[in-house]
Design an enzyme around this catalytic site. Structure first.
Site, PDB file in Angstrom:
ATOM      1  N   ILE A   1       0.851  -1.199   0.000  1.00  0.00           N
ATOM      2  CA  ILE A   1       0.000   0.000   0.000  1.00  0.00           C
ATOM      3  C   ILE A   1       0.881   1.240   0.000  1.00  0.00           C
ATOM      4  O   ILE A   1       2.025   1.208   0.460  1.00  0.00           O
ATOM      5  CB  ILE A   1      -0.961   0.062   1.207  1.00  0.00           C
ATOM      6  CG1 ILE A   1      -0.200  -0.031   2.538  1.00  0.00           C
ATOM      7  CG2 ILE A   1      -2.026  -1.013   1.121  1.00  0.00           C
ATOM      8  CD1 ILE A   1      -1.070   0.258   3.750  1.00  0.00           C
TER       9      ILE A   1
ATOM     10  N   SER B   1      -9.379  -4.794   2.783  1.00  0.00           N
ATOM     11  CA  SER B   1      -9.728  -4.242   4.086  1.00  0.00           C
ATOM     12  C   SER B   1     -11.235  -4.083   4.214  1.00  0.00           C
ATOM     13  O   SER B   1     -11.951  -4.025   3.208  1.00  0.00           O
ATOM     14  CB  SER B   1      -9.047  -2.874   4.220  1.00  0.00           C
ATOM     15  OG  SER B   1      -9.587  -2.116   5.271  1.00  0.00           O
TER      16      SER B   1
ATOM     17  N   TYR C   1      -7.963   5.999   0.850  1.00  0.00           N
ATOM     18  CA  TYR C   1      -7.610   4.585   1.049  1.00  0.00           C
ATOM     19  C   TYR C   1      -8.798   3.686   0.720  1.00  0.00           C
ATOM     20  O   TYR C   1      -8.672   2.678   0.013  1.00  0.00           O
ATOM     21  CB  TYR C   1      -7.161   4.398   2.495  1.00  0.00           C
ATOM     22  CG  TYR C   1      -6.889   2.976   2.911  1.00  0.00           C
ATOM     23  CD1 TYR C   1      -5.685   2.355   2.577  1.00  0.00           C
ATOM     24  CD2 TYR C   1      -7.816   2.261   3.668  1.00  0.00           C
ATOM     25  CE1 TYR C   1      -5.421   1.055   2.978  1.00  0.00           C
ATOM     26  CE2 TYR C   1      -7.559   0.961   4.067  1.00  0.00           C
ATOM     27  CZ  TYR C   1      -6.368   0.358   3.721  1.00  0.00           C
ATOM     28  OH  TYR C   1      -6.108  -0.925   4.114  1.00  0.00           O
ATOM     29  N   SER C   2      -9.962   4.047   1.240  1.00  0.00           N
ATOM     30  CA  SER C   2     -11.171   3.255   1.021  1.00  0.00           C
ATOM     31  C   SER C   2     -11.500   3.143  -0.461  1.00  0.00           C
ATOM     32  O   SER C   2     -11.887   2.074  -0.946  1.00  0.00           O
ATOM     33  CB  SER C   2     -12.336   3.879   1.787  1.00  0.00           C
ATOM     34  OG  SER C   2     -13.484   3.072   1.729  1.00  0.00           O
ATOM     35  N   ALA C   3     -11.337   4.229  -1.187  1.00  0.00           N
ATOM     36  CA  ALA C   3     -11.623   4.227  -2.626  1.00  0.00           C
ATOM     37  C   ALA C   3     -10.777   3.185  -3.356  1.00  0.00           C
ATOM     38  O   ALA C   3     -11.276   2.452  -4.220  1.00  0.00           O
ATOM     39  CB  ALA C   3     -11.365   5.613  -3.218  1.00  0.00           C
TER      40      ALA C   3
ATOM     41  N   ILE D   1      -5.299  -4.389  12.276  1.00  0.00           N
ATOM     42  CA  ILE D   1      -4.208  -5.322  12.559  1.00  0.00           C
ATOM     43  C   ILE D   1      -3.045  -4.549  13.190  1.00  0.00           C
ATOM     44  O   ILE D   1      -2.785  -3.395  12.833  1.00  0.00           O
ATOM     45  CB  ILE D   1      -3.727  -6.017  11.258  1.00  0.00           C
ATOM     46  CG1 ILE D   1      -4.926  -6.579  10.474  1.00  0.00           C
ATOM     47  CG2 ILE D   1      -2.719  -7.116  11.586  1.00  0.00           C
ATOM     48  CD1 ILE D   1      -5.738  -7.616  11.187  1.00  0.00           C
TER      49      ILE D   1
ATOM     50  N   THR E   1      -0.015  -3.920  12.831  1.00  0.00           N
ATOM     51  CA  THR E   1       1.220  -3.572  12.135  1.00  0.00           C
ATOM     52  C   THR E   1       1.726  -2.233  12.668  1.00  0.00           C
ATOM     53  O   THR E   1       0.942  -1.408  13.152  1.00  0.00           O
ATOM     54  CB  THR E   1       0.998  -3.469  10.619  1.00  0.00           C
ATOM     55  OG1 THR E   1       0.097  -2.379  10.350  1.00  0.00           O
ATOM     56  CG2 THR E   1       0.413  -4.759  10.057  1.00  0.00           C
TER      57      THR E   1
END
Length: 292
Positions: free
Chosen positions: A121, A170, A183-185, A218, A220
């Site tokens: 990402i 996600s 991000y969602s897009a 998560i 990370t």
């Protein structure tokens, strides 16, 4: 209300888990022994943990990420853990030619490919949408178009091996959440493209599986650093998450939901009570900690 939710949400999760995974399945590490696997975003987080699990399973690994020094350390550790072989290619997915470079390296090294795990990402902010369309365009290049490009380049080898494509996505790619619009897009785009591609494979009788991994919060390093100040949830372990992704790819599952109960419940609510789901999502954020 709180007591009802504590009862209702787990029941929803169990119902959805039964719906997706009612067929008996047995995972064995033997499934990955000697398999040729590309893992992107492999220098840290979930990608790094997937590399270590695959190394213990004696797979052949080609790892990629931006930072060469980190990749070198991961490759060294993979070889210590028992990987059949381990190599890396460093570079940025902002470069439109890089996906093809990675796949070509796999072809030159192994002459084929069994599994493509797309996990990388690009950097984005966690805040109200600021109107920066250029940022979304750049993020789409990294989080979406490079996935398409790598798949396109790898597909001839995957068709030959009857292999697997594993796409790490996600909950933000299934239902809208505040403060993550760019991000969602990109994650919604992954769902649309790879779900459509799966349909075409079935129509054309192409025996390449597509597994979409729908992940929650998560632990990370990057996720915790970016969102921990505003999330009420406790993050799930990246090591277990990485193993579940590998298992789902090997078993050729349609989707992975992780953590299964939480993600499964939210996805079921999306269909039957979307407004309630939205309010539930909003209640999970400490909005007072978000600074414009």
């Amino acid at each position: 209300m709180g007591v009802l939710l504590k009862i209702f949400i787990p029941l929803l999760g169990l119902a959805l888990a039964f719906y997706f995974y009612s067929a008996p399945e047995n995972f064995s590490e033997e499934m990955l022994r000697g398999k040729r696997v590309i893992v992107t975003g492999a220098s840290s987080g979930i990608g790094e943990q997937m590399a270590y699990h695959l190394a213990r399973m004696e797979a052949h690994l080609l790892l990629t990420a931006r930072t060469e020094a980190k990749l070198q350390k991961v490759v060294e550790q993979c070889l210590k853990l028992g990987a059949a072989s381990a190599h890396y290619v460093s570079g940025s997915m902002e470069d439109a030619t890089f996906p093809e470079v990675v796949v070509k390296e796999a072809e030159n090294t192994w002459g084929g490919l069994d599994m493509l795990i797309l996990n990388h990402i690009g950097y984005t902010y966690f805040n109200y949408f600021n109107g920066d369309v250029g940022h979304i365009r750049k993020l789409l290049e990294i989080n979406f178009l490079s996935y398409v490009a790598m798949t396109t380049s790898a597909l001839p080898m995957l068709k030959e091996s009857e292999g697997s494509i594993v796409v790490v996505s996600s909950m933000a790619g299934k239902t809208g959440a505040p403060f993550s619009a760019p991000y969602s897009a990109t994650k919604f785009a992954l769902d649309g493209f790879f779900s459509s591609l799966r349909q075409e494979f079935i129509i054309d009788k192409v025996n390449v599986s597509v597994t979409l991994c729908i992940l929650g919060y998560i632990n990370t390093e990057n996720a915790v650093r970016v969102v921990s100040h505003a999330m009420r949830d406790t993050p799930a372990p990246k090591e277990e998450c990485a193993l579940e992704i590998i298992k789902s790819g090997a078993l050729r599952r349609r989707e992975l939901h992780y953590p299964s109960q939480a993600v499964g419940s939210l996805l079921l609510l999306r269909g039957i009570a979307p407004d309630f789901l939205d309010s539930l999502i909003r209640s999970n954020y400490k909005v007072e900690n978000i600074r414009r």
